[in-house]
Design an enzyme around this catalytic site. Structure first.
Site, PDB file in Angstrom:
ATOM      1  N   THR A  28       0.847  -1.206   0.000  1.00  0.00           N
ATOM      2  CA  THR A  28       0.000   0.000   0.000  1.00  0.00           C
ATOM      3  C   THR A  28       0.877   1.248   0.000  1.00  0.00           C
ATOM      4  O   THR A  28       1.946   1.256   0.624  1.00  0.00           O
ATOM      5  CB  THR A  28      -0.897  -0.027   1.255  1.00  0.00           C
ATOM      6  N   ASP A  81       6.236  -4.194  -1.599  1.00  0.00           N
ATOM      7  CA  ASP A  81       5.662  -3.052  -0.870  1.00  0.00           C
ATOM      8  C   ASP A  81       6.725  -1.986  -0.622  1.00  0.00           C
ATOM      9  O   ASP A  81       7.927  -2.268  -0.676  1.00  0.00           O
ATOM     10  CB  ASP A  81       5.100  -3.559   0.481  1.00  0.00           C
ATOM     11  N   GLY A  82       6.281  -0.804  -0.323  1.00  0.00           N
ATOM     12  CA  GLY A  82       7.170   0.301   0.036  1.00  0.00           C
ATOM     13  C   GLY A  82       7.514   0.287   1.516  1.00  0.00           C
ATOM     14  O   GLY A  82       7.183  -0.661   2.242  1.00  0.00           O
ATOM     15  N   GLU A 103      -0.552  -5.369   5.887  1.00  0.00           N
ATOM     16  CA  GLU A 103       0.733  -5.534   5.195  1.00  0.00           C
ATOM     17  C   GLU A 103       1.539  -6.651   5.858  1.00  0.00           C
ATOM     18  O   GLU A 103       2.121  -7.507   5.183  1.00  0.00           O
ATOM     19  CB  GLU A 103       1.521  -4.219   5.237  1.00  0.00           C
TER      20      GLU A 103
HETATM   21  C1  5RP Z   1       1.556   2.055   4.149  1.00  0.00           C
HETATM   22  C2  5RP Z   1       3.018   1.813   4.130  1.00  0.00           C
HETATM   23  C3  5RP Z   1       3.773   2.339   2.955  1.00  0.00           C
HETATM   24  O1  5RP Z   1       4.480   1.291   2.372  1.00  0.00           O
HETATM   25  C4  5RP Z   1       4.721   3.392   3.419  1.00  0.00           C
HETATM   26  O2  5RP Z   1       3.991   4.381   4.121  1.00  0.00           O
HETATM   27  C5  5RP Z   1       5.467   4.031   2.242  1.00  0.00           C
HETATM   28  O3  5RP Z   1       4.570   4.762   1.476  1.00  0.00           O
HETATM   29  P1  5RP Z   1       5.007   5.556   0.180  1.00  0.00           P
HETATM   30  O4  5RP Z   1       5.375   4.534  -0.846  1.00  0.00           O
HETATM   31  O5  5RP Z   1       3.773   6.342  -0.189  1.00  0.00           O
HETATM   32  O6  5RP Z   1       6.154   6.440   0.545  1.00  0.00           O
HETATM   33  O7  5RP Z   1       3.600   1.225   4.988  1.00  0.00           O
HETATM   34  O8  5RP Z   1       0.985   1.628   5.349  1.00  0.00           O
END
Ligand code: 5RP
Length: 222
Positions: A28, A81-82, A103
């Site tokens: 996300t 994921d990020g 996640e």
């Molecule tokens: C969401 C997360 C995202 O992976 C994290 O916040 C990074 O987000 P972005 O890619 O928008 O910088 O943990 O709950």
């Protein structure tokens, strides 16, 4: 390069980790969104995806990608994921988008966690980014007291003048001002507080691979 260009570069690089004919776990956030848009280009090659949030599920479906309920899936090769912060050893702070619990659950079923992040997320010491904790609403104040006793300053995350609610109907408490020398120990300690659903420290099970976007190109840490 802009931050968005770096996010796009790591999202494109992550496609190499998607296994043909299999289900992929999808994270996300803005970097994950770039990945979803890239995944759409090869959607005919995968069986489908498991989403870590309602927002991700909607974006996947909008691209015509089949979204599986995690309860129908016993294994998946990779979760992508990020992160809000990541160290060289793959320990992460996540949950800036309030999706940390789902996640963590989806990542736990995947064989490998591939983190995609722009270079600004790479740190030597976790904690500058406030550490998110998902909490059962009735335990909000008792958990805040317990978190303050650990150190830092625990604050309820607000949105539009009210407590932000997660996809699971819980609240988020962010711990500000931490310097996390032992992320595994802190993850276990916070998990033990009654009323905590999950903590956004991913250290017991961190990233197996990190694709880091830099101006010199995408660096692979593993
Ligand atoms: C969401 C997360 C995202 O992976 C994290 O916040 C990074 O987000 P972005 O890619 O928008 O910088 O943990 O709950």
């Amino acid at each position: 390069m802009t931050q968005d260009e770096l996010k796009l570069a790591v999202a494109q690089a992550a496609i190499a980790y998607v296994v043909e004919g299999e289900i992929v776990g999808v994270g996300t956030g803005s970097t994950a969104n770039f990945f979803i848009d890239e995944l759409a280009k090869i959607k005919h090659k995968i069986k489908g995806a498991v989403a870590s949030s309602e927002a991700t599920a909607s974006r996947l479906r909008a691209h015509g990608i089949t979204v599986f309920d995690l309860n129908e899936v016993s294994a998946m090769p990779v979760y992508i994921d990020g992160a809000d912060e990541i160290t060289a050893s793959g320990a992460m702070i996540k949950g800036g988008g309030a999706a940390l619990t789902r996640e963590k659950i989806v990542a736990s079923v995947a064989k490998s966690f591939v983190c995609i992040a722009d270079g600004s997320k790479f740190v030597n010491l976790l904690g500058k980014f406030p550490l998110p904790v998902e909490v059962i609403p009735m335990a909000r104040e008792s958990v805040i007291r317990a978190l303050n006793a650990i150190g830092g300053e625990a604050k309820l995350r607000m949105k539009d003048g009210a407590a932000l609610l997660t996809d699971n109907g819980n609240v988020i408490v962010d711990i500000h001002g931490l310097q996390i020398a032992d992320p595994v120990a802190l993850e276990k300690q916070i998990n033990n507080i009654v009323g905590v659903v999950a903590v956004g420290l991913f250290a017991v099970q961190g990233a197996n691979v990190c694709l880091l976007g830099t101006s010199e190109g995408v660096k692979t840490l593993q």
